[in-house]
Design an enzyme around this catalytic site. Structure first.
Site, PDB file in Angstrom:
ATOM      1  N   HIS A  56       0.855  -1.184   0.000  1.00 51.62           N
ATOM      2  CA  HIS A  56       0.000   0.000   0.000  1.00 51.62           C
ATOM      3  C   HIS A  56       0.894   1.239   0.000  1.00 51.62           C
ATOM      4  O   HIS A  56       2.076   1.161   0.340  1.00 51.62           O
ATOM      5  CB  HIS A  56      -0.895   0.002   1.237  1.00 51.62           C
ATOM      6  CG  HIS A  56      -1.957  -1.048   1.222  1.00 51.62           C
ATOM      7  ND1 HIS A  56      -3.056  -0.982   2.042  1.00 51.62           N
ATOM      8  CD2 HIS A  56      -2.103  -2.184   0.489  1.00 51.62           C
ATOM      9  CE1 HIS A  56      -3.832  -2.023   1.826  1.00 51.62           C
ATOM     10  NE2 HIS A  56      -3.269  -2.779   0.888  1.00 51.62           N
ATOM     11  N   GLU A  58       1.126   3.809   1.957  1.00 54.86           N
ATOM     12  CA  GLU A  58       1.725   4.166   3.251  1.00 54.86           C
ATOM     13  C   GLU A  58       2.875   3.226   3.606  1.00 54.86           C
ATOM     14  O   GLU A  58       3.943   3.671   4.029  1.00 54.86           O
ATOM     15  CB  GLU A  58       0.670   4.129   4.370  1.00 54.86           C
ATOM     16  CG  GLU A  58      -0.449   5.122   4.193  1.00 54.86           C
ATOM     17  CD  GLU A  58      -1.653   4.575   3.451  1.00 54.86           C
ATOM     18  OE1 GLU A  58      -2.764   5.092   3.667  1.00 54.86           O
ATOM     19  OE2 GLU A  58      -1.499   3.629   2.635  1.00 54.86           O
ATOM     20  N   CYS A  86      -5.767   2.155   6.053  1.00 55.87           N
ATOM     21  CA  CYS A  86      -6.446   0.893   6.357  1.00 55.87           C
ATOM     22  C   CYS A  86      -5.844   0.323   7.650  1.00 55.87           C
ATOM     23  O   CYS A  86      -4.840   0.840   8.153  1.00 55.87           O
ATOM     24  CB  CYS A  86      -6.260  -0.081   5.197  1.00 55.87           C
ATOM     25  SG  CYS A  86      -4.600  -0.792   5.097  1.00 55.87           S
ATOM     26  N   CYS A  89      -2.051  -0.459   7.298  1.00 53.38           N
ATOM     27  CA  CYS A  89      -1.221   0.745   7.198  1.00 53.38           C
ATOM     28  C   CYS A  89      -1.181   1.487   8.526  1.00 53.38           C
ATOM     29  O   CYS A  89      -0.126   1.991   8.923  1.00 53.38           O
ATOM     30  CB  CYS A  89      -1.729   1.647   6.083  1.00 53.38           C
ATOM     31  SG  CYS A  89      -1.460   0.920   4.445  1.00 53.38           S
TER      32      CYS A  89
END
Length: 159
Positions: A56, A58, A86, A89
């Site tokens: 992801h 991040e 999320c 993350c």
């Protein structure tokens, strides 16, 4: 930090998210990590091109920032992300010890376009026995050996 700087860094994260979609590279997410007013790392979502479900924006930015600073701790850093992190993350942000999070879209916005993490939040609230994904503990006694070695180690790095 002045509000204009916050907006400047958030615009960078948003631009990364838009560029990622325009280039067909994956999800509409971008993240920028800043320390002392300087950009340390930036990344878009890299799940598809890297075939890595953990890539992801991040997490990818955290990995780059840690390499840049040669440290597993990002204390003193701020993350700007185009969407509310999320669960994975958010966990990574806490583990990295980032001081502040600024986000643009929220989890409801993400859910509306097919990125819904509600099931993860619900699963985390369940007992292990009630989770949809079977979770079975095996060989705890054997695994304790590594923990005992860690406890006694004089060369360990606390983190």
């Amino acid at each position: 930090m002045e509000n204009k700087n916050h907006e400047k860094f958030m615009r960078m994260a948003i631009e990364l998210s838009e560029h990622n979609v325009q280039q067909g590279q994956g999800g509409p997410f971008g993240a920028v990590i800043v320390k002392d007013g300087m950009v340390i790392a930036r990344s878009a979502n890299r799940v598809v091109p890297q075939n890595d479900p953990t890539a992801h924006a991040e997490v990818s930015a955290i990995r780059l920032a840690c390499q840049e600073l040669q440290s597993f701790s990002l204390e003193g850093c701020v993350i700007y992300t185009s969407c509310e992190p999320c669960p994975m993350c958010l966990g990574a942000i806490y583990w990295a010890r980032i001081n502040e999070i600024y986000y643009a879209n929220d989890k409801a916005d993400a859910a509306a376009i097919g990125f819904d993490d509600k099931f993860i939040y619900e699963e985390m609230a369940c007992s292990m026995a009630d989770r949809k994904l079977p979770i079975v503990q095996l060989m705890r006694d054997e695994a304790q050996g590594a923990f005992k070695l860690w406890e006694k180690s004089e060369s360990k790095t606390e983190y």
